[in-house]
Design an enzyme around this catalytic site. Sequence first.
Site, mmCIF file in Angstrom:
data_model
loop_
_atom_site.group_PDB
_atom_site.id
_atom_site.type_symbol
_atom_site.label_atom_id
_atom_site.label_comp_id
_atom_site.label_asym_id
_atom_site.label_seq_id
_atom_site.Cartn_x
_atom_site.Cartn_y
_atom_site.Cartn_z
ATOM 1 N N PHE A 217 0.808 -1.227 0.000
ATOM 2 C CA PHE A 217 0.000 0.000 0.000
ATOM 3 C C PHE A 217 0.838 1.271 0.000
ATOM 4 O O PHE A 217 0.409 2.313 0.488
ATOM 5 C CB PHE A 217 -0.975 0.001 1.187
ATOM 6 C CG PHE A 217 -1.719 -1.296 1.340
ATOM 7 C CD1 PHE A 217 -2.629 -1.693 0.376
ATOM 8 C CD2 PHE A 217 -1.477 -2.128 2.413
ATOM 9 C CE1 PHE A 217 -3.305 -2.906 0.496
ATOM 10 C CE2 PHE A 217 -2.144 -3.347 2.531
ATOM 11 C CZ PHE A 217 -3.067 -3.727 1.567
ATOM 12 N N GLY B 240 -0.192 -8.891 -4.062
ATOM 13 C CA GLY B 240 -1.550 -9.298 -3.732
ATOM 14 C C GLY B 240 -2.558 -8.855 -4.763
ATOM 15 O O GLY B 240 -3.711 -9.278 -4.742
ATOM 16 N N ASN C 67 -8.506 -8.072 -15.827
ATOM 17 C CA ASN C 67 -9.083 -9.254 -15.170
ATOM 18 C C ASN C 67 -10.224 -8.768 -14.279
ATOM 19 O O ASN C 67 -10.003 -8.045 -13.307
ATOM 20 C CB ASN C 67 -8.010 -9.973 -14.348
ATOM 21 C CG ASN C 67 -8.544 -11.217 -13.647
ATOM 22 O OD1 ASN C 67 -9.654 -11.220 -13.106
ATOM 23 N ND2 ASN C 67 -7.768 -12.282 -13.662
ATOM 24 N N LYS D 95 -12.050 -10.109 -12.094
ATOM 25 C CA LYS D 95 -12.061 -10.520 -10.691
ATOM 26 C C LYS D 95 -11.023 -9.764 -9.867
ATOM 27 O O LYS D 95 -11.341 -9.200 -8.828
ATOM 28 C CB LYS D 95 -11.823 -12.035 -10.599
ATOM 29 C CG LYS D 95 -11.909 -12.556 -9.185
ATOM 30 C CD LYS D 95 -12.359 -14.003 -9.084
ATOM 31 C CE LYS D 95 -11.400 -14.968 -9.697
ATOM 32 N NZ LYS D 95 -11.803 -16.366 -9.404
ATOM 33 N N GLN E 2 -9.240 -5.346 -6.224
ATOM 34 C CA GLN E 2 -8.405 -4.174 -5.964
ATOM 35 C C GLN E 2 -9.252 -2.990 -5.550
ATOM 36 O O GLN E 2 -8.944 -2.266 -4.610
ATOM 37 C CB GLN E 2 -7.663 -3.784 -7.248
ATOM 38 C CG GLN E 2 -6.453 -4.586 -7.528
ATOM 39 C CD GLN E 2 -5.232 -3.842 -7.042
ATOM 40 O OE1 GLN E 2 -5.028 -3.692 -5.849
ATOM 41 N NE2 GLN E 2 -4.430 -3.356 -7.951
ATOM 42 N N GLY F 249 -5.510 1.839 -14.551
ATOM 43 C CA GLY F 249 -5.009 1.473 -13.221
ATOM 44 C C GLY F 249 -6.114 1.444 -12.172
ATOM 45 O O GLY F 249 -6.997 2.289 -12.154
ATOM 46 N N GLU G 108 -5.452 2.371 -6.770
ATOM 47 C CA GLU G 108 -5.648 3.443 -5.796
ATOM 48 C C GLU G 108 -6.992 4.148 -5.883
ATOM 49 O O GLU G 108 -7.506 4.655 -4.885
ATOM 50 C CB GLU G 108 -4.509 4.465 -5.940
ATOM 51 C CG GLU G 108 -3.182 3.863 -5.537
ATOM 52 C CD GLU G 108 -1.997 4.721 -5.935
ATOM 53 O OE1 GLU G 108 -1.495 5.428 -5.081
ATOM 54 O OE2 GLU G 108 -1.587 4.674 -7.118
#
Lengths: 326, 740
Positions: free
Chosen positions: B252, B479, B634, B636, B641, B704, B707
């Site tokens: 993070f 992750g 993806n 999933k 995320q 992206g 975040e």
Amino acid sequence: MRRFTYVTANTVTDAVKTKATTPNAKYLGGGTNLVDLIRADIEHPDTLIDITRLPLADVEEISTGAVRIGALTRNSHAAAHPLIRTRYPVLTQAILAGASGQLRNMATVGGNLLQRTRCHYFYDTAAPCNKRSPGEGCAALNGGYTRNHAVLGTSRNCIATHPSDMAVALAALDAVVETESAEGNRRIPIEDFHKPPGETPYSETTLGENELITAIELPVLPPARNSRYRKVRDRSSYAFALVSVAAALETENGRITNARLALGGVGTHPWRARTAESVLKGAPATESTFREAAEAELSTATLLPDNAFKAPLAVRTITATLTSLT
Amino acid sequence: MTQTSIPTRTPQRVLGEPIDRVDGHVKTTGAAQYSGDHLYPDLAHAALVHATVPRARITHIDTTAADSLPGVHAVITHHNAPRLQPPPKPTLLNLPTLAAGTSVNYLNTDEVHWNGQPVAVVVADSLDIAREAAQRIRVTYEELPATVDFEQEEPNAVPQKNSALSDGGGKKGDAVAALKSADVSVDLRFSTPMQHHNAIEPHTTTAVWNGKALTVHDGTQHIDWTRRHLALRFKLPLNDVRVISTFVGGAFGGKTNVWAGTILAVVAAKVTGRPVKLALSREGVYRTTGGRTPSTQRVALGADADGQLTALIHTSVTQMGRVGGYAEQVVSQSRHLYDAENILVQQHQLTLDSIANGVMRAPGESIGSFALEAAMDELAHRLDLDPIELRMRNEPDRNPMDGKLFARRGLREAYARGAERFRWADRTPEPRSMRDGRWLVGTGVATAFHPAWVFPANVTMRLSADGDVLVRCGFHEMGMGAATAFTQVTAHALRVPLDSVRIEYGDSDLPIGPGAGGSAQTASVSRAILDAAAKLKKDLAALARRNNTSPDEAPATILSRAGRTHHEVAVGADRGIGRLAGQVRFMSTLLRERRKYVKAACGAQFCEVRVDSDTGEVRVTRWLGVFDIGTVVNAKTAASQLRGGIVMGIGAALGEETLVDGHTGRIVNANLAEYHVPVHADVPRIDIECLGDPDPTMPLGVLGAGEVGIVGVAGAIANAVHHATGLRVRDLPITLDKLL
């Protein structure tokens, strides 16, 4: 983590004798608090006497009708026991409001009574703490963070709260702590078990040096069937109480015939709310009575800017909890 | 070799599909090796001793009680530590210099710069012995005056400089005058506390010296920076340093920099001559790695009676450590979100005797959007306008600050879709008007926004005659499902089956990858994979021509017809002039594109909260996020995320706060019992929807997802709490005492 010697005891007599003859020894129950404290360099026993093999893990009704919980009963087991769930629901709820499933599976009810405060400064050996190091001073009272701290039973030396949920329910239920030592057996009413900090915040209970808690006895208490534990905290689970309320209420024709009230999160020890109870007894079971009783209890609170919210929060939570029992 | 040996399966559609993680099995079975799982024979364990004062000189360290403990191999202090090169001065002209967490040369100085700085390391046979020995060390200090209180220091804050990587202050028109003359206005102050990342894996390093060569297993978000930093500090040729980071247990932002633990593990291994594992305790993470800066913010908005913004002012004050820190771009989103005639954004910084603050998920936008989005809600309320309608009336066609083009902007669509799915119209606008028993019910919205970045990535791609494809790149898997995504991108680009693709990553022996930061890894590595695939196809076409094979044949067929076992292509250069050229190309492309476009992911956050009318306890009961993250690689892992970002945002909104003692500068809740991240019971079902259209200016159209999910969460919750209770809480976290 400091090294220590580990021994096991097989009988109560054996445990008490070993304790009396071994310097700087401690009894080890579930270890959920003591082991943490050893790791954190706060407790420094040279010997741990594992007492979990002692035959003290039963919950049973005794001849007087009272319920006796062996000191080594795991918290989960006590909470789930039918005698507790039906006769003392406040105790089941209190135990389940504490810690996590994993911790409750390990923690014993005797050990629960002896857990130590979670005050930030008590846990940080870099900070002064009168409870940890007598006479050192108090980082919390010296301009530290005090949002979690106590408002009742405080002293100029210490304002740390007692963290137990279970003990708050026991306070409301007039439980009796049974002990054994070389000097014999004792029965200590729960209200006399924990001590306010006063001038000696490091001395937290009236338990003698080598005394072993063997059981907790819950007296026959019909109003306890109508009881509730309400815990208010900063997240839904796995946090200590900001305010908690253990309450039992019995009414007849709209009047309160019997009320039991104890508070957690606000006291330096599990706080039996005697002042509130005296307001409640005989009064009409209404929200305004409950509020009046709650305000009376909190009227002696010593508030700091960070924890002042606990007084109104306690009043609201007491009022709401008692109302829910009518 | 015959044609039949070559797989001829029809490639399935792979891009965007919810493919299971390629590393799911090894992670769930415990087979995945994290940095602390490398059990070298003779492995020793290290523990840190932390300073207990904020600023001082060490006058004496008594290590006798530690030295005498059986099993202790070394007690390392500034008296006996090997001399290290000092950390380099951070400069944007040489990005790896940004790796240093702080400017302190650990154990090479008697100076203490913050409360918690490591002042000694113990190396022992076991972690227990190391920690016990560390507790036995007594340090005496000559204390020096220290500045540790943010609030007290606030008047001394100075303007923050802008940089190529961090937008800061700016203005358009005269916002101050416009605010004064606005029909309707709000002028509000907000604050957000220090926060910490709390990745489930505490920072862990296993360091092994093999002669003069160094191998380090380190949970890091930037293998290349870590490697270069270690080479510099330990005066080693770059080739003698290898950093391996195959799996990282969450980061993070907290593992972007090289913090003390990494350096000191290498020192400990050097001193003892043994492989050393240094796993920070949770307390150690708080004391030796930087969290998110606290902030105070002002947002003032002026509008005409129709709700058209005439003035937008957003200013902030954040902190830096005297030993370094990240200039958090708190007002960044306020340059891009609303079509105000006049805009003024400004950032100020103050300096404390604290550890350097670091980057934490959506630095800037995460906390800046709380203030901006809560202020928009207050303005909507003042205007008696639906908060979504106010946003739509001010949704710009071009970047409000300077008229640049938006590369893509799906906010109108996100709000329209979200409002329908959330049944936004069902709410009664009046605060405190919705109830369910003792619970006061409220709903709130806020906008999410996060800039999109692309960083250089080098890859090699190798096709074997049996049809297998190997892609190698030193990127990071923390992750988020990176290896899975790039398996899909590769299969897509080469039109080969997913199970023919293998990806190697997380090792500095591989071509240099980008850091995992700025939500940029997917776009950055995808671009390199697409380039490599194009190169490979071109090479194969040439090969086909030379061997009279049809270029339409399967790539592996072409190879085998040419009698080749494999063919490999490379994108980017790891060293020499090629590397330099790559960096120059990156900077010039970055600057050119940023002159032209604003590129960003965005979204609309919808939530419902319930507030206990007696106690003020807040429970989030419904969540929907509709996002424009460009192409979804993806479905999933992207949703996971975004969901993770929202969970973290719920923490920031309701519980997370690093408490710093105002006298000693010491973090007082350096543990997960008292630093309140959300528990399961705090998190409702979270619905995620992605619009899915590609961004035409980004590789593969990817914007992206790492975040943007956290952005707007605290604002949406604060707005819902107001709707439920009629109370505005402008200081995070929204704890119940603020609602009594």
